[in-house]
Design an enzyme around this catalytic site. Structure first.
Site, short mmCIF file in Angstrom:
data_model
loop_
_atom_site.label_atom_id
_atom_site.label_comp_id
_atom_site.label_asym_id
_atom_site.label_seq_id
_atom_site.Cartn_x
_atom_site.Cartn_y
_atom_site.Cartn_z
N ASP A 71 9.71 6.98 3.19
CA ASP A 71 8.81 7.69 4.10
C ASP A 71 9.38 7.78 5.50
OD1 ASP A 71 6.93 8.25 2.22
OD2 ASP A 71 5.49 6.72 2.83
N LYS A 125 5.58 12.28 4.51
CA LYS A 125 4.65 13.35 4.89
C LYS A 125 4.21 13.11 6.33
CE LYS A 125 2.02 12.51 1.30
NZ LYS A 125 2.95 11.74 0.46
N GLY A 139 6.17 2.84 4.75
CA GLY A 139 6.01 2.09 5.99
C GLY A 139 4.60 1.54 6.06
N GLY A 140 4.42 0.27 5.70
CA GLY A 140 3.08 -0.31 5.67
C GLY A 140 2.77 -0.86 4.30
N ASP A 141 1.52 -0.84 3.91
CA ASP A 141 1.14 -1.30 2.58
C ASP A 141 0.92 -0.08 1.69
OD1 ASP A 141 -0.83 -2.11 0.36
OD2 ASP A 141 -0.23 -4.03 1.22
N THR A 150 -0.21 -3.54 6.41
CA THR A 150 -0.72 -2.25 6.87
C THR A 150 -0.82 -2.20 8.39
OG1 THR A 150 -2.47 -0.61 6.56
CG2 THR A 150 -3.17 -2.91 6.76
N ALA A 151 -0.72 -1.00 8.94
CA ALA A 151 -0.69 -0.81 10.39
C ALA A 151 -1.91 -1.40 11.10
CB ALA A 151 -0.57 0.68 10.72
N MET A 176 -4.37 8.20 11.28
CA MET A 176 -4.22 9.67 11.25
C MET A 176 -5.41 10.37 11.90
SD MET A 176 -2.95 9.76 7.26
CE MET A 176 -4.25 8.58 6.79
N GLY A 225 3.26 1.61 16.92
CA GLY A 225 3.14 0.17 17.06
C GLY A 225 4.25 -0.61 16.40
#
Length: 228
Positions: free
Chosen positions: A11, A33, A64-66, A94-95, A147, A176
């Protein structure tokens, strides 16, 4: 797992440091995306995973994240399993928890926030953001929108209409935990003007709740807060 990868579908938000763990001879395919930019459709990604799995030994879908928090990881896993391809899910951070902790904002805090809601702020093609706004008016609930920059006017208006105080502390966290990180603090009613004033773009996390002001500026300098 990354070091054993033969092909990696990654990603846009995966860092260079993580990509450096991928073997140099592995095939690397960008499929991230991003809002407003051309990117691979989800159906294309699903099919590409299956195609590569039949021709390669180890295929990695790197996010990037969970993968199971607004990452469509479960959709991709379902598609793989439906095509009789075994897959292993590796959890990520996750962010909502990573970025907030990094800038000194706890998602929950005793007697301040007893719950936290993670919500997508991505609007439908119709331009509507259909959410149960009436369930988000508890002042002891932290709300984190992914988002949601483009739909921020809707978010602010609907939350205030639902009963959330207009002066509820709020923050915008741009990129972040990266060297480009920027944090903008204000209140619920000022978020839209902050975005306009500073030209805040995605990827930006929106945090709303009294936990935003848990630490003052002097304290943040002593709790491991890293400014860009």
């Amino acid at each position: 797992i990354l070091k054993k990868a033969d092909v990696v579908l990654y990603d846009a938000l995966v860092s260079d440091e993580i990509m450096a763990l991928v073997p140099q001879d592995a095939e690397k395919i960008a499929v991230g995306k991003r809002a407003g930019k051309h990117s691979a459709a989800q159906d294309e990604i699903n099919q590409l995973l299956v195609t590569k799995a039949f021709t390669r030994k180890n295929v990695v879908r790197l996010k990037g994240g969970d993968p199971f928090v607004f990452g469509r990881g479960s959709e991709e896993a379902q598609f793989m399993l439906a095509n009789n391809i075994a897959c292993h899910i590796v959890p990520g951070i996750t962010a909502a928890s990573a970025c907030t902790s990094y800038v000194g904002i706890p998602l929950t805090h005793r007697e301040v926030a007893r719950s936290a809601s993670l919500i997508t702020g991505h609007v439908k093609e119709s331009g509507h953001l259909d959410l149960p706004w009436h369930t988000l008016n508890d002042h002891q609930q932290t709300i984190v929108f992914y988002m949601g920059v483009k739909s921020l006017p809707i978010i602010s208006e609907q939350l205030i209409t639902a009963g959330r105080r207009s002066n509820t502390p709020a923050a915008l966290i741009y990129k972040g935990t990266t060297p480009e990180q920027k944090v903008y603090r204000g209140c619920l009613s000022s978020l839209v003007s902050i975005v306009e004033q500073h030209n805040v773009k995605p990827p930006t996390l929106i945090v709303i709740g009294d936990v935003v002001n848990t630490f003052d500026e002097k304290q943040l300098a002593n709790v491991g807060y890293l400014s860009p």
